[in-house]
Design a protein around this motif. Structure first.
Motif, PDB file in Angstrom:
ATOM      1  N   UNK A 100      82.659  12.738 110.415  1.00  0.00           N
ATOM      2  CA  UNK A 100      83.503  13.838 111.434  1.00  0.00           C
ATOM      3  C   UNK A 100      82.078  13.307 112.401  1.00  0.00           C
ATOM      4  N   UNK A 101      80.868  13.151 112.652  1.00  0.00           N
ATOM      5  CA  UNK A 101      79.983  13.900 113.819  1.00  0.00           C
ATOM      6  C   UNK A 101      79.690  12.373 113.932  1.00  0.00           C
ATOM      7  N   UNK A 102      80.345  10.765 113.395  1.00  0.00           N
ATOM      8  CA  UNK A 102      80.067   9.523 113.550  1.00  0.00           C
ATOM      9  C   UNK A 102      80.309   9.265 114.763  1.00  0.00           C
ATOM     10  N   UNK A 115      88.279  17.793 116.884  1.00  0.00           N
ATOM     11  CA  UNK A 115      87.488  18.416 116.215  1.00  0.00           C
ATOM     12  C   UNK A 115      88.135  18.051 114.875  1.00  0.00           C
ATOM     13  N   UNK A 116      88.008  18.626 113.613  1.00  0.00           N
ATOM     14  CA  UNK A 116      88.564  18.470 111.845  1.00  0.00           C
ATOM     15  C   UNK A 116      88.870  19.173 111.418  1.00  0.00           C
ATOM     16  N   UNK A 118      89.268   9.296 106.450  1.00  0.00           N
ATOM     17  CA  UNK A 118      89.305  10.134 107.572  1.00  0.00           C
ATOM     18  C   UNK A 118      88.306   9.257 108.658  1.00  0.00           C
ATOM     19  N   UNK A 119      87.786   7.935 107.795  1.00  0.00           N
ATOM     20  CA  UNK A 119      87.539   7.290 109.590  1.00  0.00           C
ATOM     21  C   UNK A 119      88.283   6.696 110.288  1.00  0.00           C
ATOM     22  N   UNK A 120      89.785   5.990 109.604  1.00  0.00           N
ATOM     23  CA  UNK A 120      90.516   5.352 110.209  1.00  0.00           C
ATOM     24  C   UNK A 120      90.914   6.181 110.927  1.00  0.00           C
ATOM     25  N   UNK A 121      91.153   7.995 110.939  1.00  0.00           N
ATOM     26  CA  UNK A 121      91.886   8.559 112.389  1.00  0.00           C
ATOM     27  C   UNK A 121      90.797   8.911 112.753  1.00  0.00           C
ATOM     28  N   UNK A 122      89.389   9.376 113.083  1.00  0.00           N
ATOM     29  CA  UNK A 122      88.524  10.256 114.023  1.00  0.00           C
ATOM     30  C   UNK A 122      88.403   8.656 114.837  1.00  0.00           C
ATOM     31  N   UNK A 156      75.072  19.515 107.207  1.00  0.00           N
ATOM     32  CA  UNK A 156      74.369  19.641 108.879  1.00  0.00           C
ATOM     33  C   UNK A 156      76.135  20.219 109.432  1.00  0.00           C
ATOM     34  N   UNK A 157      76.955  21.019 108.423  1.00  0.00           N
ATOM     35  CA  UNK A 157      78.485  21.545 109.286  1.00  0.00           C
ATOM     36  C   UNK A 157      77.953  22.315 110.354  1.00  0.00           C
ATOM     37  N   UNK A 158      79.221  22.633 110.543  1.00  0.00           N
ATOM     38  CA  UNK A 158      79.376  22.831 112.618  1.00  0.00           C
ATOM     39  C   UNK A 158      79.588  24.251 112.129  1.00  0.00           C
ATOM     40  N   UNK A 159      81.090  24.492 111.187  1.00  0.00           N
ATOM     41  CA  UNK A 159      81.274  25.743 111.134  1.00  0.00           C
ATOM     42  C   UNK A 159      82.504  26.061 109.619  1.00  0.00           C
ATOM     43  N   UNK A 160      82.687  27.251 109.486  1.00  0.00           N
ATOM     44  CA  UNK A 160      83.451  27.135 108.187  1.00  0.00           C
ATOM     45  C   UNK A 160      84.157  28.738 108.141  1.00  0.00           C
ATOM     46  N   UNK A 161      84.515  28.788 107.202  1.00  0.00           N
ATOM     47  CA  UNK A 161      85.695  29.922 107.679  1.00  0.00           C
ATOM     48  C   UNK A 161      85.848  30.264 105.564  1.00  0.00           C
TER      49      UNK A 161
END
Length: 401
Positions: free
Chosen positions: A187-189, A164-165, A154-158, A213-218
């Motif tokens: 993601x937050x970084x 949004x991830x 994930x670090x390589x692409x954000x 420290x999640x943002x959204x979840x389903x």
């Protein structure tokens, strides 16, 4: 009963589920969970009582608030979420759309949604639709189908263009258990939000959304939450996103139940405060009853105990596969700390084997490529059931080769 069942402190809970006293070997609890026996009584009582006797008065006597009541129960029991951040209603697909569309609107000027190629098809399809609707592009992560997304990947692409991830906490194919807090932090970084799909973890793996420290979840409720076919999904939105006075979260499907005063029925829409704004149409009251029964049971047992049983069942399945199924590859992490509640076994003949097993009342699931998926629901699956199932797999494969 095996020695493992005799030693299992949760073994007696299996009797609370319909059908566990029969010969059927059910190894697909992460597609559709068994119903609880108490739910049959509850549905009958509901038809004759709250629905049949109280009728429309039921809305004022509890139905109207039920999406938030069940949401808070779910948050407390399974999600590690404080009250006021979770609501129940709509399907998983609809809530994924609402959450994705609302999230990208909170990151104006950013142009990318990050998603992995092995995420569940619905997540990928919805992300593609939202990207086209909003003039964004998808940034793909290529992953090993026997594993899942890592923090390094994930670090390589954000970056500064990531709005949004979209990630699954437990991969539907491999059962890879993602690093929730670690991936959220990456993601937050980068200044992005994260949407977690919890469909294959809720009710099986303890969650701590607030602590992440999640943002959204389903997530859905018909797998490990035993809500039944078509049971409504849930959405979590962090309170800081709901209460932000400068840029409050706005969901895209403006319906009367998500309005600040549903019965005013005025000419314009004003969103309800808090999590209720994520609702749109009339709440699925009947569909929430079975979910409440399972949440009560999970609260009685505790998610740590449920997770311990889940690990025991998946360890048992892997050990039996190693012993009984030569030529079969374990396509799930062998490290229990990186594995959710199911196990996938790969063999070139697994598609044919699955069809033959169903004819024998042994019910696993099949997932390409060549994967027999064993969904082991901790409170309704026994160790003996797993062993009978794996021995049947051996017999079927022997007959096909």
């Amino acid at each position: 009963m095996t020695d493992l069942d005799a030693q299992d402190p949760l073994a007696t809970y299996r009797d609370r589920f319909v059908g566990t006293d029969g010969p059927l070997v059910y190894l697909d609890g992460n597609s559709l969970g068994r119903p609880l026996r108490v739910t049959g009584d509850r549905l009958r009582d509901f038809v004759g009582g709250e629905w049949g006797s109280r009728l429309i008065r039921g809305w004022d006597e509890g139905w109207f608030a039920l999406p938030e009541v069940v949401g808070d129960e779910l948050g407390r029991t399974c999600l590690g979420a404080a009250a006021g951040q979770t609501v129940v209603g709509d399907s998983t697909t609809v809530l994924l759309y609402k959450a994705m569309r609302a999230a990208v609107a909170l990151r104006p000027g950013r142009t990318e949604i990050v998603v992995d190629r092995d995420n569940f098809p619905t997540d990928r399809y919805v992300a593609d639709g939202v990207a086209r609707e909003c003039g964004l592009r998808l940034r793909w992560i290529d992953v090993d189908t026997t594993a899942g997304v890592t923090t390094e990947q994930l670090t390589k692409v954000v970056g500064e263009q990531t709005a949004l991830v979209v990630l699954s906490h437990v991969a539907y194919r491999s059962a890879w258990l993602a690093d929730g807090p670690g991936l959220t932090r990456v993601a937050h970084d980068a200044g992005a939000l994260v949407l977690w799909d919890l469909s294959h973890s809720v009710g099986s793996v303890p969650l701590a959304l607030d602590a992440w420290d999640a943002d959204l979840a389903v997530g859905c409720t018909y797998k490990y939450l035993n809500g039944g076919p078509g049971a409504p999904a849930f959405v979590y939105v962090a309170r800081r996103l709901l209460d932000d006075p400068d840029r409050p979260l706005v969901q895209p499907v403006q319906g009367w139940m998500g309005a600040s005063d549903p019965f005013l029925m005025g000419p314009t829409y004003a969103p309800a405060p808090g999590i209720r704004r994520m609702l749109s149409g009339t709440p699925p009251v009947v569909g929430m009853l079975a979910v409440q029964d399972m949440l009560a049971l999970l609260g009685e047992v505790g998610m740590d105990a449920v997770r311990a049983k889940s690990v025991g069942l998946t360890e048992h399945a892997i050990a039996l596969a190693d012993e009984l199924l030569p030529g079969t590859t374990v396509a799930s992490p062998r490290d229990a700390g990186r594995r959710g509640g199911h196990v996938t076994l790969n063999h070139p003949l697994m598609r044919e084997a699955t069809a033959a097993l169903w004819q024998r009342d042994v019910v696993p699931d099949y997932r390409d490529p060549h994967g027999l998926r064993l969904g082991l629901s901790p409170l309704s699956t026994s160790y003996d059931e797993v062993e009978r199932g794996l021995r049947a797999v051996r017999e079927v494969l022997d007959g096909l080769t």
